[in-house]
Scaffold this active site. Sequence first.
Site, PDB file in Angstrom:
ATOM      1  N   GLU A 141      -3.047  -4.683   6.029  1.00 18.65           N
ATOM      2  CA  GLU A 141      -1.711  -4.091   6.043  1.00 18.65           C
ATOM      3  C   GLU A 141      -1.812  -2.605   6.410  1.00 18.65           C
ATOM      4  O   GLU A 141      -1.926  -1.749   5.528  1.00 18.65           O
ATOM      5  CB  GLU A 141      -1.069  -4.209   4.662  1.00 18.65           C
ATOM      6  CG  GLU A 141      -0.834  -5.640   4.234  1.00 18.65           C
ATOM      7  CD  GLU A 141       0.353  -5.731   3.299  1.00 18.65           C
ATOM      8  OE1 GLU A 141       1.256  -6.515   3.592  1.00 18.65           O
ATOM      9  OE2 GLU A 141       0.402  -4.970   2.311  1.00 18.65           O
ATOM     10  N   HIS A 178      -2.917  -3.148  -3.076  1.00 14.92           N
ATOM     11  CA  HIS A 178      -1.856  -2.857  -2.099  1.00 14.92           C
ATOM     12  C   HIS A 178      -1.836  -1.349  -1.837  1.00 14.92           C
ATOM     13  O   HIS A 178      -2.039  -0.551  -2.746  1.00 14.92           O
ATOM     14  CB  HIS A 178      -0.499  -3.328  -2.643  1.00 14.92           C
ATOM     15  CG  HIS A 178       0.556  -3.345  -1.580  1.00 14.92           C
ATOM     16  ND1 HIS A 178       1.150  -2.192  -1.128  1.00 14.92           N
ATOM     17  CD2 HIS A 178       1.102  -4.357  -0.854  1.00 14.92           C
ATOM     18  CE1 HIS A 178       2.022  -2.505  -0.164  1.00 14.92           C
ATOM     19  NE2 HIS A 178       2.012  -3.816   0.012  1.00 14.92           N
TER      20      HIS A 178
HETATM   21  P1  PGA Z   1       7.009  -5.125   4.836  1.00 17.76           P
HETATM   22  O1  PGA Z   1       5.966  -4.990   3.633  1.00 17.76           O
HETATM   23  O2  PGA Z   1       7.003  -6.555   5.279  1.00 17.76           O
HETATM   24  O3  PGA Z   1       8.329  -4.698   4.254  1.00 17.76           O
HETATM   25  O4  PGA Z   1       6.546  -4.215   5.928  1.00 17.76           O
HETATM   26  C1  PGA Z   1       4.740  -5.669   3.647  1.00 17.76           C
HETATM   27  C2  PGA Z   1       3.937  -5.324   2.417  1.00 17.76           C
HETATM   28  O5  PGA Z   1       3.845  -4.142   2.061  1.00 17.76           O
HETATM   29  O6  PGA Z   1       3.376  -6.219   1.752  1.00 17.76           O
END
Ligand code: PGA
Length: 215
Positions: A142, A93
């Site tokens: 992401e 992540h």
């Molecule tokens: P968010 O986070 O939906 O709050 O933007 C997504 C993530 O970091 O997995």
Amino acid sequence: MKYFIANWKANKNVSEADQWLKIFSQNYYPKENVTIIIAPPYPFLHIVHEVVRSLKNVFVAAQDISMYEEGNYTGEVSAKSLKGLVDYSIVGHSERRVNFNETDETIDKKIDLAHKYLLKTILCIRDGNDKIINETEIVAYEPIGAIGTGENVSVENIIALKNKLSLGDSIKFLYGGSVSDKNVAQYLQTDAIDGLLVGGASLDPVQFLKLSSQV
Ligand code: PGA
């Protein structure tokens, strides 16, 4: 199949986690084409595991996994310890890459260990420069600017990035970044996106279930 992953990050205390699970299980109805994966902080993995084992199509994930198999690594949580408790682990992540200096090399080791203990992996990438480890079961795109900002990325841009990756056929491709019940519908309309990794909108179980109800 559409995947919805609830990434609680470093949120909730014991009673809040209990409450989330209670409301979730009261309001959850399985659908053949929906898989839910809940990724709570480590201390709540056990209670989440106990609750979801009786729910169809609901699984548990760790938010991270140690790059060490076992031994004198105080504070680390290994794949060996997680086996039996989780089905998946998130790895790489951006919040770990940025705040805890994770590299493609350490992420590679984590994926190897996860697989050694038969855990599936959800590999997060920020853009086309983060290494794709083809053994992973899921890749979640992401983009940093979309996480927690309300600036979700368009379907066109997500597909453009996916097309640059040349992913193996068996890898599921998810998007994450400010997904909410207001913007989720567009992501569910294309076969190019297999699901969503959800942070903020997963903290309330009713809000989280509103996402999968739109499938
Ligand atoms: P968010 O986070 O939906 O709050 O933007 C997504 C993530 O970091 O997995």
